[in-house]
Write a protein that holds these residues in place. Structure first.
Motif, PDB file in Angstrom:
ATOM      1  N   VAL A  29       0.823  -1.213   0.000  1.00  7.41           N
ATOM      2  CA  VAL A  29       0.000   0.000   0.000  1.00  7.41           C
ATOM      3  C   VAL A  29       0.860   1.268   0.000  1.00  7.41           C
ATOM      4  O   VAL A  29       0.670   2.158  -0.838  1.00  7.41           O
ATOM      5  CB  VAL A  29      -0.970   0.020   1.200  1.00  7.41           C
ATOM      6  CG1 VAL A  29      -1.831   1.287   1.147  1.00  7.41           C
ATOM      7  CG2 VAL A  29      -1.842  -1.227   1.203  1.00  7.41           C
ATOM      8  N   ALA A  30       1.793   1.357   0.934  1.00  8.81           N
ATOM      9  CA  ALA A  30       2.593   2.578   1.073  1.00  8.81           C
ATOM     10  C   ALA A  30       3.370   2.941  -0.193  1.00  8.81           C
ATOM     11  O   ALA A  30       3.370   4.114  -0.596  1.00  8.81           O
ATOM     12  CB  ALA A  30       3.537   2.451   2.271  1.00  8.81           C
ATOM     13  N   ASP A  33       1.241   4.781  -2.689  1.00  7.80           N
ATOM     14  CA  ASP A  33       0.531   5.968  -2.231  1.00  7.80           C
ATOM     15  C   ASP A  33       0.869   7.224  -3.022  1.00  7.80           C
ATOM     16  O   ASP A  33      -0.012   8.016  -3.347  1.00  7.80           O
ATOM     17  CB  ASP A  33       0.815   6.196  -0.743  1.00  7.80           C
ATOM     18  CG  ASP A  33      -0.061   7.274  -0.138  1.00  7.80           C
ATOM     19  OD1 ASP A  33      -1.291   7.051  -0.078  1.00  7.80           O
ATOM     20  OD2 ASP A  33       0.462   8.323   0.256  1.00  7.80           O
ATOM     21  N   GLU A  34       2.153   7.421  -3.336  1.00 11.84           N
ATOM     22  CA  GLU A  34       2.560   8.653  -4.018  1.00 11.84           C
ATOM     23  C   GLU A  34       1.876   8.793  -5.374  1.00 11.84           C
ATOM     24  O   GLU A  34       1.294   9.833  -5.701  1.00 11.84           O
ATOM     25  CB  GLU A  34       4.084   8.664  -4.206  1.00 11.84           C
ATOM     26  CG  GLU A  34       4.626   9.956  -4.798  1.00 11.84           C
ATOM     27  CD  GLU A  34       4.456  11.149  -3.876  1.00 11.84           C
ATOM     28  OE1 GLU A  34       4.270  12.268  -4.410  1.00 11.84           O
ATOM     29  OE2 GLU A  34       4.488  10.971  -2.649  1.00 11.84           O
ATOM     30  N   ARG A  37      -1.939   9.327  -5.046  1.00  8.92           N
ATOM     31  CA  ARG A  37      -2.348  10.690  -4.717  1.00  8.92           C
ATOM     32  C   ARG A  37      -2.319  11.596  -5.943  1.00  8.92           C
ATOM     33  O   ARG A  37      -3.068  12.564  -6.014  1.00  8.92           O
ATOM     34  CB  ARG A  37      -1.453  11.256  -3.602  1.00  8.92           C
ATOM     35  CG  ARG A  37      -1.833  10.718  -2.228  1.00  8.92           C
ATOM     36  CD  ARG A  37      -1.120  11.419  -1.103  1.00  8.92           C
ATOM     37  NE  ARG A  37       0.265  10.987  -0.987  1.00  8.92           N
ATOM     38  CZ  ARG A  37       1.315  11.781  -1.080  1.00  8.92           C
ATOM     39  NH1 ARG A  37       1.142  13.067  -1.312  1.00  8.92           N
ATOM     40  NH2 ARG A  37       2.532  11.311  -0.950  1.00  8.92           N
ATOM     41  N   VAL A  42      -6.222   4.157  -6.335  1.00 11.76           N
ATOM     42  CA  VAL A  42      -5.149   3.166  -6.198  1.00 11.76           C
ATOM     43  C   VAL A  42      -5.199   2.082  -7.264  1.00 11.76           C
ATOM     44  O   VAL A  42      -4.268   1.281  -7.370  1.00 11.76           O
ATOM     45  CB  VAL A  42      -5.190   2.487  -4.803  1.00 11.76           C
ATOM     46  CG1 VAL A  42      -4.923   3.497  -3.710  1.00 11.76           C
ATOM     47  CG2 VAL A  42      -6.518   1.760  -4.573  1.00 11.76           C
ATOM     48  N   LEU A  86      -2.835   6.588   5.141  1.00 10.74           N
ATOM     49  CA  LEU A  86      -2.970   5.944   3.840  1.00 10.74           C
ATOM     50  C   LEU A  86      -4.462   5.766   3.560  1.00 10.74           C
ATOM     51  O   LEU A  86      -5.135   5.007   4.242  1.00 10.74           O
ATOM     52  CB  LEU A  86      -2.251   4.592   3.843  1.00 10.74           C
ATOM     53  CG  LEU A  86      -0.735   4.667   4.050  1.00 10.74           C
ATOM     54  CD1 LEU A  86      -0.148   3.284   4.266  1.00 10.74           C
ATOM     55  CD2 LEU A  86      -0.067   5.362   2.866  1.00 10.74           C
ATOM     56  N   GLY A  88      -6.009   5.541   0.225  1.00 13.59           N
ATOM     57  CA  GLY A  88      -6.442   5.118  -1.104  1.00 13.59           C
ATOM     58  C   GLY A  88      -7.415   3.959  -1.099  1.00 13.59           C
ATOM     59  O   GLY A  88      -8.379   3.935  -1.865  1.00 13.59           O
ATOM     60  N   ALA A 210      -5.382  10.184  -2.304  1.00 12.21           N
ATOM     61  CA  ALA A 210      -5.220   8.875  -2.934  1.00 12.21           C
ATOM     62  C   ALA A 210      -6.532   8.125  -3.083  1.00 12.21           C
ATOM     63  O   ALA A 210      -6.601   7.109  -3.769  1.00 12.21           O
ATOM     64  CB  ALA A 210      -4.225   8.027  -2.133  1.00 12.21           C
ATOM     65  N   GLN A 211      -7.580   8.612  -2.442  1.00 13.28           N
ATOM     66  CA  GLN A 211      -8.867   7.919  -2.417  1.00 13.28           C
ATOM     67  C   GLN A 211      -9.785   8.441  -3.515  1.00 13.28           C
ATOM     68  O   GLN A 211      -9.996   9.644  -3.640  1.00 13.28           O
ATOM     69  CB  GLN A 211      -9.524   8.122  -1.057  1.00 13.28           C
ATOM     70  CG  GLN A 211     -10.858   7.426  -0.902  1.00 13.28           C
ATOM     71  CD  GLN A 211     -11.523   7.809   0.398  1.00 13.28           C
ATOM     72  OE1 GLN A 211     -12.662   8.257   0.418  1.00 13.28           O
ATOM     73  NE2 GLN A 211     -10.793   7.642   1.496  1.00 13.28           N
TER      74      GLN A 211
END
Length: 382
Positions: A29-30, A33-34, A37, A42, A86, A88, A210-211
């Motif tokens: 996941v991490a 993330d970039e 966003r 995701v 986090l 997303g 990110a969502q």
């Protein structure tokens, strides 16, 4: 000895499960993330990976493909995502969708949709909010008109979390028909190859970058009686109200975990950052602020943990869950704001986690029922 924020509801098995969740978050996941966003979602791969590991809908019974856990397993996932900001994968909304199907669906609906939500094949979304209605569910204008072979959905929804990626959307609509049907109903709409269904723009939010949050449009979308949640029209408000304790406690759990994450991030920063020839952690104002935050978290942990235990035992009421949501989201805002202040100018830079926590926190007081709505619910129970 450092302060420990212990969970009264945890046990060795849950901590082992937490290790699996943390590994998935840090390895899968991490790193995503970039880019998430930047593009506003995701993608589907993460959802399927989470499903493969049994991390989706962990509190759904095994007979429908779930892990047979309880709310504590879900809380672990919410906590570890929230403490890292986090956002997303909106697993909370996805899991709420599964619980509407579990608690109110027909047996055929459960067997059709739950395994696919658990595997990540389908991402779940709830289409309630409309332009101009906000928290006023009674003002919903999306209509489900009775047709000979089912229903026709007409309307628009906005601020729909998971809306862009959703394969299953629970649509809240006003049902009308020649048979005298009135009230609100919830319809199960599969989005793939669905004539009349359209995803509008991905909304540009202050936080939760990110969502995916989208507008959804329903232009004469045809649904059968088998897509009416529970099989009977006019049950929508009852169905929505009955799951409120579950939904609102999720936000309380996430708020508290976000506070813990912000505290830990700030504590590490002030021990390294120097001003006036010494670490700013040595300054009295910094120490006092951190003491206040640690106390808030410890007090909140006692209350939220009790709510988690009550939900698992089946005795959490709507007013108490609303208190958890109200206190958690309001306190989160104050705590993260205080943490940003201790970072100084760096706290306003998006490259720092605390800045993302600051923008992500604000919506907690709005979605899931605004703070004002929570106060109204609580006051009615006095």
């Amino acid at each position: 000895m450092s302060i420990q924020f212990r969970r009264s509801w945890s046990d060795p098995d849950l901590e082992q499960y937490r290790s699996t969740v943390v590994r998935f978050i840090e390895e899968q996941v991490a790193p995503e993330d970039e880019e998430a966003r930047k593009r506003g979602h995701v993608g589907h791969t993460l959802w399927r990976q989470a499903g493969d590991l049994g991390l989706l809908c962990a509190d759904i019974p095994e007979e429908y493909g779930g892990a047979g856990g309880d709310f504590r397993h879900e809380a672990v996932f919410y906590e570890e995502m929230a403490r890292r900001s986090l956002t997303g994968m909106n697993n909370s909304v996805h899991n709420i969708v599964a619980h509407y199907v579990l608690n109110h669906g027909t047996e055929d609906q459960k067997r059709k949709f739950l395994p696919r939500l658990i595997s990540g094949e389908l991402v779940g979304a709830i289409a309630m909010t409309e332009p101009g209605t906000g928290s006023d569910l009674k003002g919903i204008r999306t209509k489900a008109e009775r047709r000979r072979d089912g229903w026709s959905l007409q309307g628009a929804k906005t601020f729909i979390s998971n809306g862009y990626l959703a394969g299953l959307v629970l649509v809240v609509a006003a049902t009308t028909g020649g048979d005298g049907t009135r009230g609100k109903s919830i319809f199960l709409v599969e989005t793939l190859d669905c004539p009349g269904f359209r995803v509008g723009r991905l909304l540009d939010k202050v936080g939760l970058k990110a969502q995916d949050t989208a507008e959804l449009f329903f232009d004469d979308v045809q649904v059968g009686d088998d897509q009416l949640l529970g099989g009977r029209p006019g049950q929508g408000m009852r169905q929505l109200m009955s799951d409120l304790p579950y939904e609102r406690l999720i936000i309380g759990v996430m708020a508290l975990a976000a506070m813990e994450g912000a505290y830990e991030e700030t504590l590490a920063y002030v021990r390294e950052r120097r001003a006036f020839g010494e670490p700013i952690a040595n300054l009295q104002n910094t120490r006092f602020k951190l003491a206040e935050i640690a106390t808030e978290i410890q007090v909140g942990r006692a209350f939220v943990d009790r709510c988690v235990e009550d939900l698992v035992a089946g005795r959490l009421d709507t007013a108490t869950a609303s208190m958890a949501k109200l206190w958690g989201s309001e306190t989160q805002g104050r705590v993260v704001d205080a943490c940003v202040q201790m970072f100084g100018g760096y706290g306003y830079m998006n490259e720092y986690l605390i800045a993302r926590m600051y923008t992500d926190a604000r919506v907690q007081r709005i979605y899931g029922g605004t703070s004002e709505i929570m106060k109204e619910v609580i006051s009615r129970a006095l």
